[in-house]
Design a protein around this motif. Structure first.
Motif, PDB file in Angstrom:
ATOM      1  N   LYS A 201       5.914   9.776  12.772  1.00 27.72           N
ATOM      2  CA  LYS A 201       4.638   8.820  13.221  1.00 27.72           C
ATOM      3  C   LYS A 201       3.519   9.546  13.091  1.00 27.72           C
ATOM      4  CE  LYS A 201       5.929   4.889  14.259  1.00 27.72           C
ATOM      5  NZ  LYS A 201       5.157   3.796  13.539  1.00 27.72           N
TER       6      LYS A 201
ATOM      7  N   ARG B 254       6.106   7.875  -1.068  1.00 26.26           N
ATOM      8  CA  ARG B 254       7.063   7.367  -0.220  1.00 26.26           C
ATOM      9  C   ARG B 254       8.043   6.732  -1.059  1.00 26.26           C
ATOM     10  NH1 ARG B 254       5.838   5.334   5.863  1.00 26.26           N
ATOM     11  NH2 ARG B 254       4.187   6.675   6.321  1.00 26.26           N
TER      12      ARG B 254
ATOM     13  N   TRP C 161      -4.608   6.734  10.266  1.00 26.19           N
ATOM     14  CA  TRP C 161      -3.805   5.851  10.969  1.00 26.19           C
ATOM     15  C   TRP C 161      -4.359   5.031  11.893  1.00 26.19           C
ATOM     16  CZ3 TRP C 161      -1.629   4.397  15.292  1.00 26.19           C
ATOM     17  CH2 TRP C 161      -0.506   3.729  15.638  1.00 26.19           C
TER      18      TRP C 161
ATOM     19  N   MET D 140      12.648  -0.771  10.265  1.00 22.36           N
ATOM     20  CA  MET D 140      11.929   0.006   9.694  1.00 22.36           C
ATOM     21  C   MET D 140      12.582   1.413   9.137  1.00 22.36           C
ATOM     22  SD  MET D 140       8.338   1.816  11.064  1.00 22.36           S
ATOM     23  CE  MET D 140       7.237   0.491  10.937  1.00 22.36           C
TER      24      MET D 140
ATOM     25  N   ASP E  49       4.250  -3.355   4.170  1.00 26.15           N
ATOM     26  CA  ASP E  49       4.281  -2.092   4.619  1.00 26.15           C
ATOM     27  C   ASP E  49       5.715  -1.451   3.532  1.00 26.15           C
ATOM     28  OD1 ASP E  49       2.385  -1.690   5.652  1.00 26.15           O
ATOM     29  OD2 ASP E  49       3.336  -1.073   7.698  1.00 26.15           O
ATOM     30  N   VAL E  50       5.675  -0.324   3.021  1.00 27.24           N
ATOM     31  CA  VAL E  50       6.742  -0.009   2.121  1.00 27.24           C
ATOM     32  C   VAL E  50       8.070   0.302   2.907  1.00 27.24           C
ATOM     33  CG1 VAL E  50       6.345   2.653   2.326  1.00 27.24           C
ATOM     34  CG2 VAL E  50       7.304   1.234   0.143  1.00 27.24           C
ATOM     35  N   ASP E  51       8.030   0.359   4.287  1.00 27.48           N
ATOM     36  CA  ASP E  51       9.082   0.817   4.979  1.00 27.48           C
ATOM     37  C   ASP E  51       9.710  -0.351   5.728  1.00 27.48           C
ATOM     38  OD1 ASP E  51       7.076   0.636   6.860  1.00 27.48           O
ATOM     39  OD2 ASP E  51       7.285   2.804   7.314  1.00 27.48           O
TER      40      ASP E  51
ATOM     41  N   PHE F 125      -5.235   8.370   4.190  1.00 23.78           N
ATOM     42  CA  PHE F 125      -4.898   6.994   3.651  1.00 23.78           C
ATOM     43  C   PHE F 125      -5.675   6.041   4.260  1.00 23.78           C
ATOM     44  CE2 PHE F 125      -1.518   3.818   3.250  1.00 23.78           C
ATOM     45  CZ  PHE F 125      -1.391   3.876   2.119  1.00 23.78           C
TER      46      PHE F 125
ATOM     47  N   ARG G  49      -5.307   2.092   4.413  1.00 24.27           N
ATOM     48  CA  ARG G  49      -4.423   0.924   4.270  1.00 24.27           C
ATOM     49  C   ARG G  49      -5.139  -0.153   3.675  1.00 24.27           C
ATOM     50  NH1 ARG G  49      -1.776  -2.782   7.426  1.00 24.27           N
ATOM     51  NH2 ARG G  49      -0.025  -3.602   7.226  1.00 24.27           N
TER      52      ARG G  49
ATOM     53  N   HIS H  42      10.829   7.664   9.898  1.00 27.73           N
ATOM     54  CA  HIS H  42       9.786   8.292   9.488  1.00 27.73           C
ATOM     55  C   HIS H  42       8.932   9.186  10.566  1.00 27.73           C
ATOM     56  CE1 HIS H  42       6.063   5.852   9.763  1.00 27.73           C
ATOM     57  NE2 HIS H  42       6.842   4.844   9.324  1.00 27.73           N
TER      58      HIS H  42
ATOM     59  N   PRO I  98       0.816  -1.182  -0.124  1.00 27.83           N
ATOM     60  CA  PRO I  98      -0.068  -0.003   0.263  1.00 27.83           C
ATOM     61  C   PRO I  98       0.841   1.235  -0.103  1.00 27.83           C
ATOM     62  CG  PRO I  98       0.147  -0.774   2.247  1.00 27.83           C
ATOM     63  CD  PRO I  98       0.909  -1.812   1.283  1.00 27.83           C
ATOM     64  N   TYR I  99       0.543   2.204  -0.774  1.00 24.42           N
ATOM     65  CA  TYR I  99       1.453   3.234  -1.196  1.00 24.42           C
ATOM     66  C   TYR I  99       0.968   4.520  -1.480  1.00 24.42           C
ATOM     67  CZ  TYR I  99       5.304   5.772  -3.506  1.00 24.42           C
ATOM     68  OH  TYR I  99       6.159   6.739  -3.977  1.00 24.42           O
ATOM     69  N   ARG I 100       1.464   5.578  -0.875  1.00 26.41           N
ATOM     70  CA  ARG I 100       1.362   6.956  -1.201  1.00 26.41           C
ATOM     71  C   ARG I 100       2.638   7.822  -0.885  1.00 26.41           C
ATOM     72  NH1 ARG I 100      -3.949  10.234  -0.300  1.00 26.41           N
ATOM     73  NH2 ARG I 100      -2.923  10.504   1.975  1.00 26.41           N
TER      74      ARG I 100
HETATM   75  N1  UDP Z   1       1.779   4.458   3.698  1.00 24.72           N
HETATM   76  C1  UDP Z   1       2.140   5.167   2.543  1.00 24.72           C
HETATM   77  N2  UDP Z   1       1.805   6.459   2.697  1.00 24.72           N
HETATM   78  C2  UDP Z   1       1.203   7.329   3.669  1.00 24.72           C
HETATM   79  C3  UDP Z   1       0.807   6.545   4.739  1.00 24.72           C
HETATM   80  C4  UDP Z   1       1.162   5.047   4.701  1.00 24.72           C
HETATM   81  O1  UDP Z   1       2.692   4.578   1.481  1.00 24.72           O
HETATM   82  O2  UDP Z   1       1.134   8.446   3.524  1.00 24.72           O
HETATM   83  C5  UDP Z   1       1.648   3.049   3.712  1.00 24.72           C
HETATM   84  C6  UDP Z   1       3.242   2.386   3.667  1.00 24.72           C
HETATM   85  O3  UDP Z   1       3.272   1.126   3.046  1.00 24.72           O
HETATM   86  C7  UDP Z   1       3.446   2.464   5.385  1.00 24.72           C
HETATM   87  C8  UDP Z   1       2.027   1.698   5.574  1.00 24.72           C
HETATM   88  O4  UDP Z   1       0.951   2.390   4.842  1.00 24.72           O
HETATM   89  O5  UDP Z   1       4.667   1.697   5.524  1.00 24.72           O
HETATM   90  C9  UDP Z   1       1.781   2.212   7.074  1.00 24.72           C
HETATM   91  O6  UDP Z   1       1.849   3.464   7.570  1.00 24.72           O
HETATM   92  P1  UDP Z   1       3.130   3.926   8.724  1.00 24.72           P
HETATM   93  O7  UDP Z   1       4.323   3.359   8.049  1.00 24.72           O
HETATM   94  O8  UDP Z   1       2.925   5.548   8.548  1.00 24.72           O
HETATM   95  O9  UDP Z   1       2.732   3.271  10.063  1.00 24.72           O
HETATM   96  P2  UDP Z   1       3.478   2.767  10.869  1.00 24.72           P
HETATM   97  O10 UDP Z   1       3.128   1.647  10.665  1.00 24.72           O
HETATM   98  O11 UDP Z   1       5.029   3.069  10.812  1.00 24.72           O
HETATM   99  O12 UDP Z   1       2.994   3.497  12.461  1.00 24.72           O
END
Ligand code: UDP
Ligand code: BGC
Ligand code: MN
Length: 351
Positions: free
Chosen positions: A273, A115, A238, A268, A176-178, A150, A152, A271, A111-113
């Motif tokens: 939060k 990044r 989120w 990870m 997740d992309v990260d 977003f 997800r 980025h 899932p992506y936007r």
């Molecule tokens: N994501 C994205 N763009 C955004 C928000 C979320 O690509 O603006 C995707 C991305 O794959 C990311 C995942 O949704 O890894 C989960 O979001 P995030 O990393 O912000 O949440 P975390 O798990 O780190 O709290």
């Protein structure tokens, strides 16, 4: 004399207290018996099928040589440098071994936007690892168009349906992309349950954040994904959509399997939060009443328009308009009287 009887009374009293505490603990343990999440070694994913000889001609994997990998969460790799280092990658970010039969056909759904930096770091890591694992794979990047909150979960559902248009994948890895896998032995394949691959993330000091956590990276075969009705489409912003998904898995009677923490390690990319959406927890309290209709099978919730499908050299891009959150989240809420109790909620996070 008086003191002696006093002492024995006191002793008796202490024994009674100890017995009550002991029985209390047993009762607590009985009601808190946790068994739906288990650890399994990755090699069981490919060795189980061998029992019925279905493993013949299948790709051989030597776990001792796979091992850990150097994972770089910094740097800004260019698409060109990734391509040069991975000449095996075919158009659309796909590959399949040609000297043996792969165990599974796997679609990676991201899932992506906005990044790109994370995406390139991830592709630099995934392509060589998936080749080492001899997986027949294709990477899909499902991008949410526009600037609305977003979603997800809905992107995962869209990714599932759109990936299946490209071929008969056995297994879907929702990634997740990260998050970068640190161990090549962490097979990107499915078992017959739900497999939570990210069992030890550096951000969480290489521990599962909580017993029921199912976020980050999770692999599921298509039959089981349909069985849980995919993800909920209702979580905009989120938080909580992965908890809702985990609750569905439990409710559908599926185990959540995890690789042991020394193999399920992920880094990870750093980025900022996001903060939890204000309706997240409230929606989650109504998951049980909603899950059979809110998901893959919901024609209204699954309303979306694919804008473009492009086969880039390193991945297949699906740009999708998934609509907007409703003006008021109230329409997504269930009848409050059917919501789960705070006690359930508490036990979900702190079993
Ligand atoms: N994501 C994205 N763009 C955004 C928000 C979320 O690509 O603006 C995707 C991305 O794959 C990311 C995942 O949704 O890894 C989960 O979001 P995030 O990393 O912000 O949440 P975390 O798990 O780190 O709290
Ligand atoms: C949120 C999840 C999130 C997890 C780890 C939970 O409180 O509800 O959506 O993945 O924390 O950050
Ligand atoms: Mn993240």
């Amino acid at each position: 004399m008086r003191c002696k009887s006093c002492l024995s009374k006191c002793r008796r009293c202490m024994v009674q207290v100890a017995i009550v505490v002991y029985i209390g603990l047993i009762i607590f343990a009985l009601f808190n018996y946790r068994s739906h999440c288990i650890e399994t070694m990755p090699n069981t994913l490919i060795e189980m099928s061998k029992l019925d000889n279905s493993g013949e001609g299948k790709c051989r994997l030597d776990f001792d040589t796979l091992g850990g990998a150097q994972v770089d969460i910094f740097g800004e790799p260019s698409e060109q440098s990734i391509l040069e280092a991975n000449p095996h990658v075919q158009k659309g970010g796909s590959w399949r071994p040609d000297d043996c039969k792969p165990w599974q056909r796997v679609a990676i759904i991201i899932p992506y936007r906005d990044r790109m930096h994370h995406l390139l770091i991830l592709l630099r890591r995934l392509h060589p690892m998936l080749k080492l694992q001899k997986v027949d794979y294709r990477v899909f990047v499902v991008e949410q168009a526009g600037n609305d909150k977003f979603n997800r979960g809905k992107l995962m559902n869209v990714g599932f349906l759109e990936a299946l248009r490209f071929g008969q994948f056995d297994c879907l890895v929702f990634q997740d992309v990260d998050l970068l896998p640190e161990d090549n032995r962490n097979l990107y394949m499915c078992d017959s349950y739900a497999r939570h691959l990210a069992s030890a993330i550096d951000e969480m000091r290489y521990h599962v954040m909580y017993y029921n956590y199912a976020g980050g990276v999770i692999a599921m075969n298509k039959h089981n994904f349909r069985k849980v009705n995919g993800y909920s489409n209702s979580y905009w912003g989120w938080g909580n959509e992965d908890d809702d998904f985990s609750a569905r898995i439990m409710e559908a009677g599926l185990l959540l399997t995890r690789p042991p923490p020394h193999i399920g390690r992920f880094k990870m990319v750093r980025h900022t939060k996001a903060t939890r959406s204000e309706s997240g927890n409230e929606l989650f309290l109504g998951w049980r009443e909603r899950w059979r209709r809110d998901g893959l099978n919901d024609p209204v919730g699954m309303n979306y328009t694919v804008q473009t499908v492009r086969e880039f050299p390193l991945y297949t891009s699906i740009m999708v308009d998934i609509g907007q959150p409703p003006p008021s989240m109230d329409v997504l809420m269930t009848d409050k009287s059917k919501d789960l109790s705070l006690w359930w909620f508490f036990k979900y996070y702190f079993p």
